[in-house]
Design a protein around this motif. Structure first.
Motif, PDB file in Angstrom:
ATOM      1  N   LEU A 184       0.834  -1.200   0.000  1.00  0.00           N
ATOM      2  CA  LEU A 184       0.000   0.000   0.000  1.00  0.00           C
ATOM      3  C   LEU A 184       0.870   1.252   0.000  1.00  0.00           C
ATOM      4  CD1 LEU A 184      -2.858  -1.059   2.443  1.00  0.00           C
ATOM      5  CD2 LEU A 184      -3.039  -0.700   0.000  1.00  0.00           C
TER       6      LEU A 184
ATOM      7  N   MET B 100       2.396   1.888  -3.325  1.00  0.00           N
ATOM      8  CA  MET B 100       1.451   2.397  -4.317  1.00  0.00           C
ATOM      9  C   MET B 100       1.026   3.829  -4.006  1.00  0.00           C
ATOM     10  SD  MET B 100       1.063  -0.139  -6.451  1.00  0.00           S
ATOM     11  CE  MET B 100      -0.454  -0.383  -7.332  1.00  0.00           C
ATOM     12  N   GLY B 101       1.513   4.385  -2.943  1.00  0.00           N
ATOM     13  CA  GLY B 101       1.243   5.803  -2.692  1.00  0.00           C
ATOM     14  C   GLY B 101       0.392   6.095  -1.470  1.00  0.00           C
TER      15      GLY B 101
ATOM     16  N   VAL C  50     -13.760   6.465  -5.189  1.00  0.00           N
ATOM     17  CA  VAL C  50     -14.496   6.585  -6.451  1.00  0.00           C
ATOM     18  C   VAL C  50     -15.742   5.712  -6.413  1.00  0.00           C
ATOM     19  CG1 VAL C  50     -14.383   6.343  -8.959  1.00  0.00           C
ATOM     20  CG2 VAL C  50     -12.369   7.064  -7.694  1.00  0.00           C
TER      21      VAL C  50
ATOM     22  N   PRO D  90     -14.261  -4.978  -3.698  1.00  0.00           N
ATOM     23  CA  PRO D  90     -13.144  -4.036  -3.576  1.00  0.00           C
ATOM     24  C   PRO D  90     -13.594  -2.569  -3.661  1.00  0.00           C
ATOM     25  CG  PRO D  90     -12.694  -5.714  -5.231  1.00  0.00           C
ATOM     26  CD  PRO D  90     -14.126  -5.855  -4.856  1.00  0.00           C
TER      27      PRO D  90
ATOM     28  N   GLN E  21     -12.628   1.222  -5.095  1.00  0.00           N
ATOM     29  CA  GLN E  21     -11.780   1.941  -6.063  1.00  0.00           C
ATOM     30  C   GLN E  21     -11.406   3.285  -5.442  1.00  0.00           C
ATOM     31  OE1 GLN E  21     -13.607   2.653  -9.876  1.00  0.00           O
ATOM     32  NE2 GLN E  21     -11.918   3.933 -10.572  1.00  0.00           N
TER      33      GLN E  21
ATOM     34  N   ARG F   9      -8.973   6.795  -5.716  1.00  0.00           N
ATOM     35  CA  ARG F   9      -8.128   7.614  -6.589  1.00  0.00           C
ATOM     36  C   ARG F   9      -7.093   8.319  -5.732  1.00  0.00           C
ATOM     37  NH1 ARG F   9     -11.629  10.530 -10.455  1.00  0.00           N
ATOM     38  NH2 ARG F   9     -11.668   8.409 -11.261  1.00  0.00           N
TER      39      ARG F   9
ATOM     40  N   ASP G 188      -3.411  10.974  -9.615  1.00  0.00           N
ATOM     41  CA  ASP G 188      -4.024  10.692 -10.901  1.00  0.00           C
ATOM     42  C   ASP G 188      -4.202   9.209 -11.146  1.00  0.00           C
ATOM     43  OD1 ASP G 188      -4.600  13.116 -12.354  1.00  0.00           O
ATOM     44  OD2 ASP G 188      -2.457  13.545 -12.129  1.00  0.00           O
ATOM     45  N   CYS G 189      -4.009   8.431 -10.123  1.00  0.00           N
ATOM     46  CA  CYS G 189      -4.001   6.994 -10.335  1.00  0.00           C
ATOM     47  C   CYS G 189      -5.142   6.325  -9.588  1.00  0.00           C
ATOM     48  CB  CYS G 189      -2.659   6.456  -9.843  1.00  0.00           C
ATOM     49  SG  CYS G 189      -2.533   4.708 -10.010  1.00  0.00           S
ATOM     50  N   ASP G 190      -5.865   5.460 -10.274  1.00  0.00           N
ATOM     51  CA  ASP G 190      -6.947   4.730  -9.631  1.00  0.00           C
ATOM     52  C   ASP G 190      -6.457   3.356  -9.201  1.00  0.00           C
ATOM     53  OD1 ASP G 190      -8.426   6.891 -10.226  1.00  0.00           O
ATOM     54  OD2 ASP G 190     -10.055   5.825 -11.206  1.00  0.00           O
ATOM     55  N   LEU G 191      -6.749   3.006  -7.971  1.00  0.00           N
ATOM     56  CA  LEU G 191      -6.324   1.717  -7.434  1.00  0.00           C
ATOM     57  C   LEU G 191      -7.524   0.996  -6.844  1.00  0.00           C
ATOM     58  CD1 LEU G 191      -3.262   3.047  -5.430  1.00  0.00           C
ATOM     59  CD2 LEU G 191      -3.142   1.762  -7.544  1.00  0.00           C
ATOM     60  N   MET G 192      -7.431  -0.332  -6.787  1.00  0.00           N
ATOM     61  CA  MET G 192      -8.470  -1.101  -6.115  1.00  0.00           C
ATOM     62  C   MET G 192      -7.853  -1.756  -4.897  1.00  0.00           C
ATOM     63  SD  MET G 192     -10.364  -3.068  -9.158  1.00  0.00           S
ATOM     64  CE  MET G 192      -8.886  -3.680  -9.937  1.00  0.00           C
ATOM     65  N   ILE G 193      -8.553  -1.668  -3.787  1.00  0.00           N
ATOM     66  CA  ILE G 193      -8.103  -2.399  -2.597  1.00  0.00           C
ATOM     67  C   ILE G 193      -9.301  -3.109  -1.984  1.00  0.00           C
ATOM     68  CG2 ILE G 193      -6.120  -0.933  -2.066  1.00  0.00           C
ATOM     69  CD1 ILE G 193      -7.736   0.504  -0.014  1.00  0.00           C
TER      70      ILE G 193
END
Lengths: 735, 128
Positions: free
Chosen positions: B27, B30-31, B41, B49, B51, B53, B56-61
């Motif tokens: 984590l 990834m930022g 989001v 999961p 989503q 943001r 500028d990057c969308d991640l799923m956790i």
């Protein structure tokens, strides 16, 4: 995609990559291409190398290694494409492969491909490369997308702040690709040298790094192999692999103790794990650099990706859309593949006929026509389907849909110990286990990958369908379709149940984090698609083709030898028996009947028949006789062979298919056969180990140990389920 | 307050990652680091999961991972998701009494596109 090392199993030497150094002109350069996933690395690699690349594996692991070369202005460049990674930790196989490669082979330069639209996260890896002491060239890829988003990157300013040359590119248009080579030339010709700058972690951490660096540098041989700065940071991060490497340092024990103390101090001082502190400091440094070099002028109000995701990732629609996509993939594959498949089948049929016409009747003709051409032709006729299937899946992957599919299915799959990314390999399993097992490579966690591969064979593949259809149509004529669906459903339940069981027993461990990037939708590039499809098809043909050839010959041999020669008296008796049943039979009917009788007896007499009779006692609890034993054995060549074997054994002819009424009649006419036995056989065929080609693929991906486990697990489960269905059904009076 | 407790459209600033070993490291790689700003989001069906943001990057956790990231809610009302499927949304750390999320910190970032949803997005209030 061999599981075994392709470099002859030996350790790779740097010379393996270095272009011929004897050639006159400037010094040859070895460049490692690295970066995060979704940074467009493949496109840049293809643009740099053209068609000159080859694919292998890193020694001992199933991580793909691609190498390419290029000559420009008399200088040769060798490129090694490293796996896409987010960080240089030692948690995933890809990361370990990358760092071991960089440390062991010390390429001249690392070309780090980054996504300009998401610079901070990509610089995070870039700065870790810089710490390795290998010169880095930063490629700001997708710079057109960044511009469109209003992200203005001042490459020169970034270069000054970080001390890393930066080149802007647009991969699919080949824009800026030559600039990469210019930058590589500059870096190498200037002597490479150690970069003057690297991340500053703040005083508290730097005070801990300095003594560690000094201690590490005290052993010159060690320091030449493992850069002291990088090693010191890794030790503070409590990196297990780094501590292992310390064994090679003259003062390793003391350094390990010092590193332990320092990281504990950081844990206590910052109130959080030193790994996380280091990562936060690195991001802090990046934020500073980005502030200097990047200006965000405006952000567009409309995002196509967001608009599509509103539908595709909608809470209620995501799963139905995923099922629809999957259904469409299979429909398109079979609709488009039907004709080329028929042409190939026809071609092999013609070839078999031609060989039959040329060669005299005998063993050689039988081996070539029935064994080699029949067996291999069967696999090759699947190639059009595989090409189309891989093409469609590559499109979905390149477009960015795969991570959306993982989003839609992760909750369900995770409940059973699987991962959202397991869904595509598993669904491919309904087509063919061979590409499905290969597709499980997208799973980065070894445990997730193993469990996915082990359950894929339960997804009833296309070759098992004829077996299900035969028994369903013969014994459940009114509910045939429902019975086939039931068997498929049982397969899915068994796959999920087995995954659940395996994750709680042999594959127990900490859950793998599900931190996945959701890349924006992007149009796939033709070269990328062509590359994916070509590579995967080539491996399918190589893997399945060689194994199928061997197994076809094996199955041919055990069903042919020891040879059976009917005596004249036996033939006469068979003829008389047939005439007694069918007094008006024509000569043609009689000879066809005699041929079938001979085939049946030859099979009973053969090694396969002997094996069938030998294993019959083990099959008795399932209600199976030796004929089903033989069919089970021949089914290892390919599952649909079960049907043709039963066709021979039930004396209805050698060309039986699941559609033919003759075999159904014969099965119904056999007093041993009941609907219960048929159901037990359907489930048994579903669960027992898959064909040789799939087994060979499991071995290639996971090794002999897991192949042995899979074989034992599936055989046991198949037997237990078959016996349970038959015995419980018999007790309940269903027989 | 953790990410798992936030509803769709909520914005936050990461305070700390409370997970250890691989998950925590992933984590933060990834930022998810102290001070990083983010937005929820969307959240998956039946506790699927989330989503997120980040920049500028969308991640799923997963919800279980989201429950290990302490955050400070930035803007508007942090809400407990309600509605017919609300109860399936709860994260691993409970999910009760979430009405008190910070109303302060209306930063200047909010006019800026990707995060702009914060100002007039689909945020549902917890006042109900």
């Amino acid at each position: 995609m061999d599981g075994a090392p392709t470099d002859g199993g030996g350790t790779m030497k740097r010379d393996d990559y270095a272009p011929a150094s004897s050639s006159p002109g400037p010094r040859a350069i070895t460049a490692a291409l690295a970066g995060n996933p979704n940074a467009g690395k493949t496109t840049i690699f293809n643009a740099l190398t053209g068609a000159h690349h080859k694919v292998g594996n890193y020694p001992g692991v199933t991580v793909e290694k691609r190498e390419g070369s290029r000559v420009r202005n008399g200088r040769s460049y060798g490129f090694i494409d490293l796996p896409g990674i987010y960080s240089l930790t030692a948690y995933s196989l890809d990361e370990v492969v990358t760092r071991d490669f960089l440390l062991d082979h010390q390429p001249d330069v690392i070309v780090n491909v980054m996504d300009s639209t998401n610079l901070s996260r990509h610089l995070y890896l870039c700065l870790q490369f810089q710490e390795l002491g290998i010169p880095v060239v930063g490629v700001l890829n997708m710079s057109d997308e960044a511009e469109a988003k209003g992200i203005r990157i001042d490459a020169r300013a970034l270069e000054d702040v970080l001390g890393i040359p930066m080149v802007k590119t647009v991969g699919p248009k080949n824009d800026g690709v030559e600039g990469i080579l210019d930058a590589v030339d500059r870096v190498v010709d200037s002597g490479g040298g150690a970069p003057g700058k690297s991340v500053r972690y703040g005083d508290e951490i730097e005070d801990r790094l300095a003594p560690l660096e000094a201690a590490l540098a005290s052993d010159a041989a060690f320091a030449a192999r493992f850069p002291s700065r990088w090693m010191a940071v890794k030790l503070l991060e409590k990196d297990g692999h780094a501590f292992e490497k310390l064994a090679g340092h003259a003062d390793g024990t003391r350094i390990a103790a010092l590193a332990g103390e320092s990281s504990s101090w950081i844990d206590g001082h910052f109130g959080k794990d030193s790994e996380i502190v280091v990562s936060e400091q690195r991001y802090g440094y990046i934020r500073g650099a980005v502030k200097e070099a990047v200006k965000v002028e405006r952000k567009p109000d409309f995002s196509l990706t967001e608009a599509i995701d509103k539908v595709v990732m909608n809470r209620f629609l995501a799963l139905p859309i995923f099922i629809g996509v999957l259904w469409s993939v299979f429909q398109i594959t079979f609709a488009l593949g039907e004709h080329p498949m028929a042409w190939l089948e026809g071609m092999f049929g013609w070839l078999g006929g031609a060989v039959s016409a040329v060669l005299p009747e005998g063993l050689l003709r039988s081996l070539l026509v029935d064994g080699v051409i029949g067996g291999v032709g069967g696999v090759f006729s699947f190639v059009p389907l595989i090409v189309i299937l891989f093409f469609l899946l590559s499109v979905l992957e390149d477009v960015g849909y795969m991570s959306r599919a993982a989003f839609a299915t992760d909750k369900i799959l995770h409940t059973f110990g699987l991962h959202g990314q397991s869904v595509f390999p598993m669904m491919l399993g309904f087509g063919c286990s061979v590409p499905a097992i290969m597709a499980a490579r997208t799973l980065k966690s070894p445990r997730d990958r193993i469990v996915t591969i082990l359950v894929i064979p339960f997804m009833s593949c296309g070759a098992k369908l004829p077996v299900h259809v035969l028994f369903a149509a013969a014994f459940f004529p009114r509910n045939a379709a429902n019975m086939v669906m039931l068997v498929y459903a049982i397969g899915v339940v068994l796959a999920l149940g087995s995954a659940w069981l395996l994750k709680r027993t042999v594959l127990r461990g900490e859950a793998t984090p599900f931190v996945m990037e959701l890349p924006p939708y992007r149009a796939p590039t033709a070269s990328g698609l062509a590359w994916h499809v070509w590579e995967k098809t080539k491996h399918y043909v190589q893997k399945a083709g060689t194994v199928i050839l061997a197994s076809s010959v094996l199955i041919w041999a055990i069903t042919t030898f020891p040879a059976y020669e009917p005596s004249a008296a036996e033939l006469q008796a068979a003829r008389a028996g047939f005439l007694a049943d069918r007094p008006g039979a024509t000569e043609e009917e009689i000879s066809s009947r005699l041929e079938t009788v001979v085939a049946e007896r030859a099979l009973g007499h053969s090694a396969a028949g002997t094996i069938g009779k030998f294993i019959e006692p083990a099959f008795r609890p399932l209600g199976f006789d030796w004929k089903l034993g033989v069919a089970t054995v021949t089914g290892f060549a390919a599952k649909e062979v079960v049907v043709s074997t039963l066709g021979v054994l039930y004396s209805v002819g050698t060309e039986e298919s699941e559609e033919s009424e003759g075999l159904r009649e014969a099965l119904r006419g056999d007093p041993n056969w009941t609907p219960l036995l048929a159901f037990a056989m359907m489930v048994f065929t579903l669960v027992i180990p898959p064909c040789f080609a799939a087994l060979a693929t499991i071995r290639a991906e996971l090794g002999w140990k897991w192949l042995g486990f899979a074989f034992a697990f599936m055989t046991t489960l198949g037997w237990v389920l078959g016996a349970a269905i038959f015995q419980i059904g018999s007790l309940a009076g269903l027989a | 307050m953790t990410i798992a407790m936030l509803g769709e459209g909520s914005e936050f600033v990461v305070e700390r990652v409370c997970l250890c070993r691989e998950t925590g490291r992933r984590l933060s790689d990834m930022g998810f680091t102290n001070g990083a700003r983010g937005l929820i989001v969307r959240r998956g069906f039946f506790g699927g999961p989330i989503q997120v943001r980040l920049g500028d990057c969308d991640l799923m956790i997963r919800v279980s991972e989201a429950a290990g990231v302490d955050v400070i809610p930035v803007d508007g009302t942090v809400m407990q998701p309600r509605g017919p499927f609300g109860r399936f949304w709860r994260g691993g750390r409970g999910g009760h009494g979430l009405g008190q999320g910070g109303h302060g910190g209306r930063g200047g970032d909010h006019g800026r596109g990707a995060h702009g949803r914060g100002a007039h997005g689909r945020r549902r209030n917890d006042e109900a």
